[in-house]
Design a protein around this motif. Structure first.
Motif, PDB file in Angstrom:
ATOM      1  N   ASN A  70      21.756  -5.274  15.022  1.00  0.00           N
ATOM      2  CA  ASN A  70      20.407  -5.708  14.574  1.00  0.00           C
ATOM      3  C   ASN A  70      19.817  -6.922  15.387  1.00  0.00           C
ATOM      4  OD1 ASN A  70      18.405  -7.597  12.816  1.00  0.00           O
ATOM      5  ND2 ASN A  70      18.432  -5.438  11.862  1.00  0.00           N
ATOM      6  N   LEU A  73      18.533  -5.567  19.102  1.00  0.00           N
ATOM      7  CA  LEU A  73      17.498  -4.816  18.806  1.00  0.00           C
ATOM      8  C   LEU A  73      16.252  -5.640  18.428  1.00  0.00           C
ATOM      9  CD1 LEU A  73      18.720  -1.436  17.118  1.00  0.00           C
ATOM     10  CD2 LEU A  73      17.985  -1.724  19.711  1.00  0.00           C
ATOM     11  N   VAL A  74      16.136  -6.587  17.733  1.00  0.00           N
ATOM     12  CA  VAL A  74      15.239  -7.553  17.501  1.00  0.00           C
ATOM     13  C   VAL A  74      14.686  -8.194  18.692  1.00  0.00           C
ATOM     14  CG1 VAL A  74      14.565  -9.554  16.338  1.00  0.00           C
ATOM     15  CG2 VAL A  74      15.597  -7.714  15.094  1.00  0.00           C
ATOM     16  N   LEU A  82      10.966  -3.034  14.979  1.00  0.00           N
ATOM     17  CA  LEU A  82      12.212  -2.246  14.309  1.00  0.00           C
ATOM     18  C   LEU A  82      12.244  -1.986  12.721  1.00  0.00           C
ATOM     19  CD1 LEU A  82      15.331  -1.719  14.868  1.00  0.00           C
ATOM     20  CD2 LEU A  82      15.707  -4.301  14.411  1.00  0.00           C
ATOM     21  N   TRP A  85       9.915   1.165  12.393  1.00  0.00           N
ATOM     22  CA  TRP A  85      10.830   2.418  12.707  1.00  0.00           C
ATOM     23  C   TRP A  85      12.081   2.619  11.935  1.00  0.00           C
ATOM     24  CZ3 TRP A  85       9.818   6.201  15.829  1.00  0.00           C
ATOM     25  CH2 TRP A  85       8.942   5.919  16.898  1.00  0.00           C
ATOM     26  N   CYS A  86      12.752   1.713  11.425  1.00  0.00           N
ATOM     27  CA  CYS A  86      13.902   1.950  10.568  1.00  0.00           C
ATOM     28  C   CYS A  86      13.429   2.354   9.008  1.00  0.00           C
ATOM     29  CB  CYS A  86      14.615   0.716  10.444  1.00  0.00           C
ATOM     30  SG  CYS A  86      15.651   0.294  11.926  1.00  0.00           S
ATOM     31  N   SER A 116      19.984   3.874   9.758  1.00  0.00           N
ATOM     32  CA  SER A 116      18.720   3.303   9.899  1.00  0.00           C
ATOM     33  C   SER A 116      18.422   2.159   8.462  1.00  0.00           C
ATOM     34  CB  SER A 116      17.532   4.202   9.394  1.00  0.00           C
ATOM     35  OG  SER A 116      17.858   4.959   8.023  1.00  0.00           O
ATOM     36  N   LEU A 119      20.133  -1.132   9.980  1.00  0.00           N
ATOM     37  CA  LEU A 119      19.380  -1.965  10.874  1.00  0.00           C
ATOM     38  C   LEU A 119      18.190  -2.417  10.098  1.00  0.00           C
ATOM     39  CD1 LEU A 119      19.432   0.440  13.958  1.00  0.00           C
ATOM     40  CD2 LEU A 119      20.308  -1.581  13.977  1.00  0.00           C
ATOM     41  N   ASP A 123      16.996  -7.523   8.738  1.00  0.00           N
ATOM     42  CA  ASP A 123      15.510  -7.617   9.651  1.00  0.00           C
ATOM     43  C   ASP A 123      14.806  -8.297   8.576  1.00  0.00           C
ATOM     44  OD1 ASP A 123      13.937  -7.689  11.930  1.00  0.00           O
ATOM     45  OD2 ASP A 123      13.034  -5.765  10.908  1.00  0.00           O
TER      46      ASP A 123
END
Length: 133
Positions: A70, A73-74, A82, A85-86, A116, A119, A123
């Protein structure tokens, strides 16, 4: 018309909207109703209980394995992107789980759903914290 001044002790309505959306995502990923229906799923999908239990195990393993990814990707695509999308992927995977035609399909869709969800979960806290500052 003049605007009424806001009370400085009250939160902006936008903060409440962001918080409610950000809290809904991880709540959905933690709300795991498959556990209570494993025996019914085994019967409906003509599978053994030990096979259908992989739907839960695969979900939890995928969710746990995605957590460390995570932060990386952030930094690469941004927290908001992110999350969106998740959240979309989680919703799509939920629909695919609902129309699963076999135990193997259900297990595969649950693994994607866990990825998903994994992730999306950390977040949310980051997103709410960043927006409320």
């Amino acid at each position: 018309m003049s605007k009424v001044p806001r009370d400085p002790d009250r939160l902006d309505p936008l903060v409440w909207k962001i918080t409610s959306v950000a809290v809904m995502g991880p709540f959905l990923s933690l709300l795991d109703v498959v556990n209570v229906s494993l025996s019914t799923l085994a019967v409906e999908l003509h599978s053994s209980l030990t096979t259908i239990q992989w739907a839960t195990s695969g979900y939890l393993l995928a969710l746990a394995l995605m957590l460390p990814l995570n932060g990386w990707l952030v930094e690469r695509i941004g927290a908001k992107s992110l999350y969106l999308w998740c959240f979309s992927a989680f919703t799509l995977c939920s629909a695919l789980c609902a129309i699963a035609w076999s135990a193997n399909a259900l297990i595969g869709f649950r693994i994607l759903q866990g990825m998903s969800g994994g992730l999306m979960a950390p977040d949310d806290a980051h997103d709410v914290d960043a927006r409320c500052r």
